[in-house]
Design a protein around this motif. Structure first.
Motif, mmCIF file in Angstrom:
data_model
loop_
_atom_site.group_PDB
_atom_site.id
_atom_site.type_symbol
_atom_site.label_atom_id
_atom_site.label_comp_id
_atom_site.label_asym_id
_atom_site.label_seq_id
_atom_site.Cartn_x
_atom_site.Cartn_y
_atom_site.Cartn_z
ATOM 1 N N PRO A 114 84.547 98.247 -25.076
ATOM 2 C CA PRO A 114 83.721 99.329 -25.616
ATOM 3 C C PRO A 114 82.789 99.901 -24.555
ATOM 4 O O PRO A 114 82.244 99.177 -23.724
ATOM 5 N N TYR A 115 82.633 101.218 -24.564
ATOM 6 C CA TYR A 115 81.763 101.912 -23.619
ATOM 7 C C TYR A 115 80.940 102.927 -24.391
ATOM 8 O O TYR A 115 81.436 103.975 -24.811
ATOM 9 N N HIS A 116 79.646 102.584 -24.609
ATOM 10 C CA HIS A 116 78.754 103.435 -25.397
ATOM 11 C C HIS A 116 79.426 103.759 -26.740
ATOM 12 O O HIS A 116 79.938 102.879 -27.407
ATOM 13 N N ASP A 117 79.448 105.050 -27.078
ATOM 14 C CA ASP A 117 80.062 105.448 -28.349
ATOM 15 C C ASP A 117 81.401 106.161 -28.132
ATOM 16 O O ASP A 117 81.884 106.856 -29.009
ATOM 17 N N TRP A 118 81.997 105.969 -26.953
ATOM 18 C CA TRP A 118 83.244 106.660 -26.657
ATOM 19 C C TRP A 118 84.380 106.128 -27.533
ATOM 20 O O TRP A 118 84.486 104.932 -27.791
ATOM 21 N N LEU B 238 92.785 110.284 -23.881
ATOM 22 C CA LEU B 238 91.542 111.049 -23.828
ATOM 23 C C LEU B 238 90.465 110.289 -24.584
ATOM 24 O O LEU B 238 90.625 109.988 -25.770
ATOM 25 N N PHE B 239 89.377 109.955 -23.874
ATOM 26 C CA PHE B 239 88.212 109.320 -24.484
ATOM 27 C C PHE B 239 87.080 110.338 -24.552
ATOM 28 O O PHE B 239 86.930 111.176 -23.642
ATOM 29 N N ALA B 240 86.237 110.258 -25.581
ATOM 30 C CA ALA B 240 85.102 111.173 -25.682
ATOM 31 C C ALA B 240 83.983 110.522 -26.482
ATOM 32 O O ALA B 240 84.214 109.702 -27.374
ATOM 33 N N GLY B 241 82.755 110.882 -26.113
ATOM 34 C CA GLY B 241 81.565 110.416 -26.813
ATOM 35 C C GLY B 241 80.407 111.328 -26.472
ATOM 36 O O GLY B 241 80.559 112.359 -25.806
ATOM 37 N N THR B 242 79.200 110.947 -26.910
ATOM 38 C CA THR B 242 78.040 111.801 -26.663
ATOM 39 C C THR B 242 77.697 111.890 -25.184
ATOM 40 O O THR B 242 77.067 112.853 -24.744
ATOM 41 N N GLY B 243 78.103 110.890 -24.393
ATOM 42 C CA GLY B 243 77.773 110.882 -22.977
ATOM 43 C C GLY B 243 78.768 111.586 -22.094
ATOM 44 O O GLY B 243 78.568 111.673 -20.878
ATOM 45 N N GLY B 244 79.862 112.099 -22.658
ATOM 46 C CA GLY B 244 80.873 112.773 -21.865
ATOM 47 C C GLY B 244 82.270 112.411 -22.314
ATOM 48 O O GLY B 244 82.477 111.972 -23.455
ATOM 49 N N SER B 245 83.241 112.556 -21.415
ATOM 50 C CA SER B 245 84.628 112.250 -21.757
ATOM 51 C C SER B 245 85.360 111.809 -20.502
ATOM 52 O O SER B 245 84.854 111.945 -19.382
ATOM 53 N N SER B 246 86.541 111.270 -20.686
ATOM 54 C CA SER B 246 87.348 110.841 -19.548
ATOM 55 C C SER B 246 88.817 110.901 -19.907
ATOM 56 O O SER B 246 89.192 110.796 -21.080
ATOM 57 N N ALA C 264 77.006 120.706 -23.766
ATOM 58 C CA ALA C 264 76.333 120.969 -25.035
ATOM 59 C C ALA C 264 77.241 121.741 -25.988
ATOM 60 O O ALA C 264 77.754 122.812 -25.657
ATOM 61 N N GLY C 265 77.453 121.158 -27.172
ATOM 62 C CA GLY C 265 78.224 121.820 -28.214
ATOM 63 C C GLY C 265 79.713 121.586 -28.174
ATOM 64 O O GLY C 265 80.409 121.854 -29.148
ATOM 65 N N TRP C 266 80.250 121.078 -27.035
ATOM 66 C CA TRP C 266 81.692 120.916 -26.894
ATOM 67 C C TRP C 266 82.124 119.466 -27.093
ATOM 68 O O TRP C 266 81.460 118.548 -26.614
ATOM 69 N N THR C 267 83.235 119.283 -27.794
ATOM 70 C CA THR C 267 83.813 117.953 -27.998
ATOM 71 C C THR C 267 85.299 117.993 -27.668
ATOM 72 O O THR C 267 86.059 118.727 -28.323
ATOM 73 N N PRO C 268 85.768 117.248 -26.653
ATOM 74 C CA PRO C 268 87.213 117.177 -26.392
ATOM 75 C C PRO C 268 87.937 116.553 -27.583
ATOM 76 O O PRO C 268 87.454 115.589 -28.187
ATOM 77 N N GLN C 269 89.095 117.102 -27.916
ATOM 78 C CA GLN C 269 89.815 116.662 -29.104
ATOM 79 C C GLN C 269 91.200 116.104 -28.811
ATOM 80 O O GLN C 269 91.570 115.058 -29.327
ATOM 81 N N GLU C 270 91.996 116.795 -27.992
ATOM 82 C CA GLU C 270 93.377 116.367 -27.782
ATOM 83 C C GLU C 270 93.807 116.631 -26.346
ATOM 84 O O GLU C 270 93.282 117.528 -25.673
ATOM 85 N N VAL C 271 94.796 115.845 -25.903
ATOM 86 C CA VAL C 271 95.377 116.038 -24.575
ATOM 87 C C VAL C 271 96.891 116.162 -24.723
ATOM 88 O O VAL C 271 97.516 115.511 -25.573
ATOM 89 N N GLY C 272 97.468 117.042 -23.917
ATOM 90 C CA GLY C 272 98.919 117.178 -23.846
ATOM 91 C C GLY C 272 99.327 117.337 -22.386
ATOM 92 O O GLY C 272 98.561 117.869 -21.578
#
Length: 640
Positions: free
Chosen positions: A546-550, A566-574, A594-602
């Motif tokens: 586990p890494y923060h809330d990712w 694709l991982f994502a959380g409040t601290g960023g994504s990877s 701010a305001g953006w959330t990664p959702q899917e990768v292809g």
């Protein structure tokens, strides 16, 4: 056979070629449920759908139940309320359910106190496990005498019935609660107000609920805080240790349901009622609306809720109406007072008008992507009423066509494109799951319906090199199943996986060689990866602590067999890449925006990753990265 009665921005004109794809009438479309998978659960699913159809019929006919003298008569009048006539047949026995001949034409109200014990219809023969399915007039379903469904949800439903029954009893008995020194006394007093005595027993422990003896004969007005005074609860803590509790004001905890757009509409109506009351007390004037603080201070005596329950953001106020006379408005029904600050995640934006009504504006939002063998990206849009649209994006992410695919189809769960360019769309509807196939020209060529399978929910679809889709399903008991279907979407076989308590499968991707990648998450936040053979056997495993809330948002497999997560959380994504044997190859980190959330990768045949992100204001964005994480292109898509 069991007894039938039982005791107890819109794009610039011309910039996009828009088409309407034929919904479900193309040659070869099928709607038959898939045979072979979970026949007992499928039976319960059919029974639940059929029971709801019967009750809907009764609503349309002044409370009268349909004729049940013969199966033919019963089926003829209920069929219009079903998605398919196959619902009349048990998938386990392949025999039609038999309706209760004693209740046909009777008013549902006649069974007010016995609806939970009066059979509506049932299996004509037992299943292989010697158990039968029965549906009751109150709509609940039993197999082998045990209520079917998610025990946790049923448990909360029972306690909600009991809590509301207590409030009805209080209204009928001079604001006093009944004798509740024992569970038996509470049941004797309250069962009249419920659908049956079965609701007084926990489906998890099998034990009667524990009642608050201090409320026996208590005057409701003497309770200082009904919202924090328990009325009934689990006598034995269930696995996980969290008891379900019904309170004196009628609510139940834990409440795991997420707020919906209906909650937003109701909140605006409450604000509208508060504004009306303020106006009545202040010479027909509207409250100050130039600032949030002034508006809230003025309405505080009438209500204490001022934010959207879905986003927790304050509403936008029509400052031009501040302190104006309500009677002076020329057209209150078309004069807006308060509205959502942004589009909700389901594509709704609610507006409160001066006459008190709230209305939703509906938008299509970018939701899912898949990448074809020619590196074109399929971008799918959905809208609150189930409408689906499709955009075609070039290899660099530029949109060059958009089409309406279907109206009212349901919720898109996942999409996948095969190496041959055929795209599958997995859709979850109210009673059935559908798999749609689009050919490389984006015409709908196949629609296959599955289920309903009670307790099972579709998660994702993926397609390997053989053009045969795999479907990932989860059940409420945390077990999972991976289907293999034919190229024509017919069910072929399935592989079941019993995960540890609390673990949940969250994604599936199939490689060109037809091996599979299954992603699942543990309660601790650890993410596990399994490489599965084409037949579903586990080949290798790995994990990410586990890494923060990712969270693992999406998984796909590239043309070389490498896995992208694709991982994502409040601290960023990877973006993480792994070899076919789950050896970590690379990890690219991206800062939070701010305001953006990664959702899917292809990933396309070029090996480049396409990442879809969504913004709180409803915009979508597609970015393309090379293997080193360098940004190659970025394009935004406005809701429409």
């Amino acid at each position: 056979m069991n007894k039938l009665l039982r005791n107890s921005s819109v794009l610039a004109s011309g910039a996009i070629v828009t088409a309407i794809l034929a919904p479900v009438f193309a040659k070869g479309l099928t709607t038959a449920p898939a045979p072979g998978f979970a026949p007992d659960d499928a039976c319960v699913g059919n029974a639940r759908h059929l029971a709801q159809a019967v009750l809907t019929y009764a609503q349309d006919y002044d409370g009268k139940l349909p004729p049940t003298d013969t199966q033919a008569h019963f089926q003829a009048v209920v069929t219009p309320y079903l998605t398919s006539p196959s619902v009349f047949t048990c998938p386990a026995t392949h025999l039609a359910y038999v309706p209760n001949p004693a209740i046909g034409g009777h008013d549902v109200f006649e069974y007010r106190t016995t609806s939970g014990a009066t059979v509506l219809f049932q299996d004509v023969a037992a299943h292989r496990d010697h158990l039968s399915t029965l549906a009751f007039v109150d709509g609940h379903i039993e197999r082998g005498g045990v209520e079917s469904g998610n025990p946790t949800s049923i448990n909360r439903s029972h306690l909600r019935q009991i809590a509301l029954a207590a409030l009805q009893y209080v209204q009928d008995n001079d604001e006093h609660f009944p004798l509740m020194d024992t569970a038996a006394h509470a049941k004797a007093a309250l069962s009249y107000y419920t659908t049956g005595e079965y609701v007084f027993q926990s489906p998890i422990s099998g034990q009667p609920y524990e009642f608050n003896t201090n409320l026996s004969y208590a005057f409701f007005g003497s309770i200082l805080d009904p919202t924090n005074t328990f009325l009934a609860q689990d006598a034995i803590a269930p696995p996980g240790g969290i008891r379900a509790i019904g309170y004196a004001d009628g609510h139940v905890t834990p409440n795991t349901a997420k707020p919906t757009s209906g909650a937003d509409a109701n909140r605006l109506k409450q604000i509208g009622f508060g504004i009306l009351r303020y106006s009545q007390d202040n010479n027909d004037l509207l409250p100050p609306m130039q600032t949030e603080q002034g508006f809230e201070a003025a309405l505080r005596p009438y209500l204490d809720i001022f934010v959207n329950p879905l986003t927790n953001q304050p509403y936008i106020l029509n400052a031009s109406l501040s302190r104006q006379s309500l009677a002076s408005l020329p057209d209150p029904s078309n004069t807006w007072l308060v509205k959502d600050p942004t589009i909700n995640t389901d594509g709704t934006l609610f507006v409160l008008f001066a006459d008190g009504h709230a209305k939703a504006r509906l938008y299509h939002l970018a939701q899912h992507i898949s990448v074809g063998p020619n590196n074109e990206t399929r971008l799918f849009w959905s809208q609150a009423e189930g409408d689906i649209a499709l955009s075609r994006l070039s290899a660099t992410g530029v949109e060059f066509s958009r089409a309406t695919l279907s109206q009212g189809a349901g919720v898109i769960k996942s999409i996948a494109t095969s190496p041959t360019g055929y795209t599958r769309i997995l859709i979850s509807g109210p009673y059935t799951t559908s798999l749609l196939t689009l050919n490389p020209s984006f015409y709908l060529t196949q629609k296959t319906d599955y289920g309903p399978y009670d307790g099972w929910g579709p998660v994702s679809v993926s397609v390997g090199g053989n053009n045969q889709p795999r479907l990932l399903w989860n059940r409420y008991d945390k077990s999972s199943a991976i289907w293999q279907a034919s190229a024509a979407n017919d069910y072929l076989s399935d592989k079941r996986y019993a995960l540890a308590s609390g673990d949940i499968a969250t994604g599936l991707a199939v490689a060109p060689d037809n091996s599979q990648r299954l992603v699942w998450t543990r309660p601790s936040g650890e993410v596990r990866f399994w490489t599965l053979a084409a037949a579903g056997d586990i080949l290798s495993q790995s994990g990410v602590p586990p890494y923060h809330d990712w969270k693992a948002k999406s998984v796909t497999v590239g043309p070389n067999g490498n896995t992208w997560v694709l991982f994502a959380g409040t601290g960023g994504s990877s973006l993480m890449t792994m070899s076919p044997t789950q050896q970590r190859l690379n990890k690219i980190d991206f800062p939070a925006e701010a305001g953006w959330t990664p959702q899917e990768v292809g990933v396309g045949a070029d090996g480049y990753a396409r990442v879809l992100a969504t913004n709180v204001d409803g915009r979508g964005r597609l970015r393309i990265y090379n293997n080193a994480g360098a940004l190659l292109s970025s394009h935004e898509f406005a809701p429409y």
